[in-house]
Scaffold this motif. Structure first.
Motif, PDB file in Angstrom:
ATOM      1  N   PRO A  55      -9.397  35.562  10.624  1.00  0.00           N
ATOM      2  CA  PRO A  55      -8.630  35.336  11.856  1.00  0.00           C
ATOM      3  C   PRO A  55      -8.132  33.900  12.055  1.00  0.00           C
ATOM      4  N   MET A  56      -8.813  32.917  11.458  1.00  0.00           N
ATOM      5  CA  MET A  56      -8.324  31.534  11.554  1.00  0.00           C
ATOM      6  C   MET A  56      -7.169  31.272  10.567  1.00  0.00           C
ATOM      7  N   GLN A  58      -7.375  31.003   7.359  1.00  0.00           N
ATOM      8  CA  GLN A  58      -7.816  29.937   6.455  1.00  0.00           C
ATOM      9  C   GLN A  58      -8.479  30.543   5.227  1.00  0.00           C
ATOM     10  N   GLN A  71     -15.435  30.604   6.412  1.00  0.00           N
ATOM     11  CA  GLN A  71     -16.171  29.355   6.585  1.00  0.00           C
ATOM     12  C   GLN A  71     -17.025  29.071   5.355  1.00  0.00           C
ATOM     13  N   PRO A 113     -11.355  18.824   7.959  1.00  0.00           N
ATOM     14  CA  PRO A 113     -10.453  19.451   8.941  1.00  0.00           C
ATOM     15  C   PRO A 113      -9.422  18.480   9.501  1.00  0.00           C
ATOM     16  N   LYS A 122       1.058  18.992  11.984  1.00  0.00           N
ATOM     17  CA  LYS A 122       1.183  18.571  13.388  1.00  0.00           C
ATOM     18  C   LYS A 122       1.436  17.069  13.482  1.00  0.00           C
TER      19      LYS A 122
ATOM     20  N   LEU B 107     -16.761  27.775  12.870  1.00  0.00           N
ATOM     21  CA  LEU B 107     -15.403  27.897  13.401  1.00  0.00           C
ATOM     22  C   LEU B 107     -15.226  26.900  14.534  1.00  0.00           C
ATOM     23  N   GLY B 111     -13.695  23.874  13.031  1.00  0.00           N
ATOM     24  CA  GLY B 111     -12.327  24.357  13.193  1.00  0.00           C
ATOM     25  C   GLY B 111     -11.688  24.030  14.532  1.00  0.00           C
ATOM     26  N   ILE B 112     -12.503  23.703  15.526  1.00  0.00           N
ATOM     27  CA  ILE B 112     -11.915  23.391  16.832  1.00  0.00           C
ATOM     28  C   ILE B 112     -12.313  21.976  17.296  1.00  0.00           C
ATOM     29  N   VAL B 136      -5.035  23.335  19.689  1.00  0.00           N
ATOM     30  CA  VAL B 136      -6.121  23.568  18.734  1.00  0.00           C
ATOM     31  C   VAL B 136      -7.196  24.467  19.348  1.00  0.00           C
ATOM     32  N   GLY B 140      -7.970  28.319  17.965  1.00  0.00           N
ATOM     33  CA  GLY B 140      -9.352  28.578  17.584  1.00  0.00           C
ATOM     34  C   GLY B 140      -9.975  29.700  18.403  1.00  0.00           C
ATOM     35  N   ALA B 143      -8.773  33.197  17.363  1.00  0.00           N
ATOM     36  CA  ALA B 143      -9.485  33.690  16.186  1.00  0.00           C
ATOM     37  C   ALA B 143     -10.913  34.084  16.550  1.00  0.00           C
ATOM     38  N   HIS B 146     -11.236  37.381  18.341  1.00  0.00           N
ATOM     39  CA  HIS B 146     -11.063  38.480  17.388  1.00  0.00           C
ATOM     40  C   HIS B 146     -12.363  38.734  16.624  1.00  0.00           C
ATOM     41  N   ILE B 147     -13.017  37.695  16.194  1.00  0.00           N
ATOM     42  CA  ILE B 147     -14.279  37.838  15.461  1.00  0.00           C
ATOM     43  C   ILE B 147     -15.364  38.429  16.358  1.00  0.00           C
TER      44      ILE B 147
END
Lengths: 217, 218
Positions: A55-56, A58, A71, A113, A122, B107, B111-112, B136, B140, B143, B146-147
């Motif tokens: 979903p990310m 990635q 991940q 990241p 960005k 995540l 990721g965030i 961002v 994040g 996603a 959704h998970i």
């Protein structure tokens, strides 16, 4: 019923994918690669099919044991817990395990990241090289300091660990962004040691199914 | 022989990463002292030589415990889990569920949060930083929602609290700080509310810390 081989969704040049490829090689786990180009077709990570798995949007993602994981560090810890042999990726001692995770997280959340493809987009073309160099340099400065206490032959003592799997791909990123590595002699030394190992070579970006011909080793 | 010292947590009241560890310490019923590190005062107390010696990335939290100093909130939490498994476990026993807990934690934690932390927003600049942070966090959370459709029960992963929940609540607080609309994320919202009602999430709350400014104190 025969279980399918694990499938790794990977981009040859993705440092996060490379971490998992090294783990799979060290654990001697046979797998298939489903290449996801982050560049072609506006980025294949954005297809509905791949987003359903990740979903990310990635890489990497790993289909294994009937589940799909994303991940890279979560994947590596899962491999460690379910396939402890032939090589362990975390030491037994809790304090050493904490060092391994601390170093892995420094790279996987404190450096990578901040210089990945979507953040650099960005930031914009003009500023992105300087941005990437700055985040990598400050991260490596901190990491070099930590390694002064933890490192032996590898990042933590004399056994290879998840930290080493994070180090090598991040050094490759540093080189891609023309970061001068001479201020980081321990990082440099460990990187060289690791690159000589077969698991780091077979998993190398230059040797993947989706490596373009002009970049192939 | 001397009695072991209490652990010391280097923490900023408003730091989401510090909050994660404060929740863990509360759930594990570990008594500790707080050494406040203001990320704002004096140009940022995280940049002093003394603190950098403990935390080379100049980041909070850092935890002095058992004769060592640890940084990186998830590495700290996993260490607490391995050395103090009672009274509450922060990771399930099943490897697939553990992977879900780590996946969700990562995540958020890679990721965030790092993309909207203080130092990145400084680099982005005052004009662009609100939009940047909102983008961002929204992508994040999209996603993550959704998970959670697959993993969540009462909590992020099934019906037992885990490290994933410790990451969720502080990130929702950040989302609210940046005025992100949370209505597209009903599962995140529900779990956040459930967790905030728990004592460990209240005692560790940014509004109740030793370094909480008087005007923000609960």
């Amino acid at each position: 019923m025969q279980a399918g081989k694990p499938v790794l969704y990977s981009f040859f040049r993705s440092s996060c994918s490379w971490r998992v490829r090294i783990a799979l090689a060290l654990k001697e786990i046979d797998y298939d690669t489903f290449p996801i180009s982050l560049i072609k077709d506006g980025g294949q990570q954005f297809t509905k099919e791949f987003q359903a798995l990740s979903p990310m949007s990635q890489v990497p993602a790993l289909k294994i044991d009937g589940i799909t994981l994303t991940q890279s560090l979560a994947i590596i810890e899962y491999l460690e817990e379910t396939r402890p042999t032939p090589v362990r990726l975390l030491p037994q001692d809790p304090k050493k395990r904490a060092s391994v995770r601390l170093i892995s997280d420094l790279i996987a959340s404190g450096i990578q990241p901040l210089q990945n493809l979507s953040v650099l987009k960005k930031v914009g073309q003009e500023a992105q090289l300087t941005w990437a160099q700055e985040v990598i340099s400050s991260g490596f400065e901190a990491l070099e300091h930590i390694l002064q206490s933890t490192a032996g032959k590898y990042c933590v003592g004399n056994e290879i660990s998840m930290a080493d799997l994070c180090l090598v791909p991040q050094v490759a990123n540093a080189q891609k962004f023309k970061v001068d590595l001479s201020p980081y002699p321990i990082i440099n030394r460990i990187n060289k040691t690791l690159l000589a190992m077969e698991a780091f070579q077979v998993s190398h970006p230059s040797r993947q199914p989706d490596t373009p011909p002009e970049l192939r080793a």
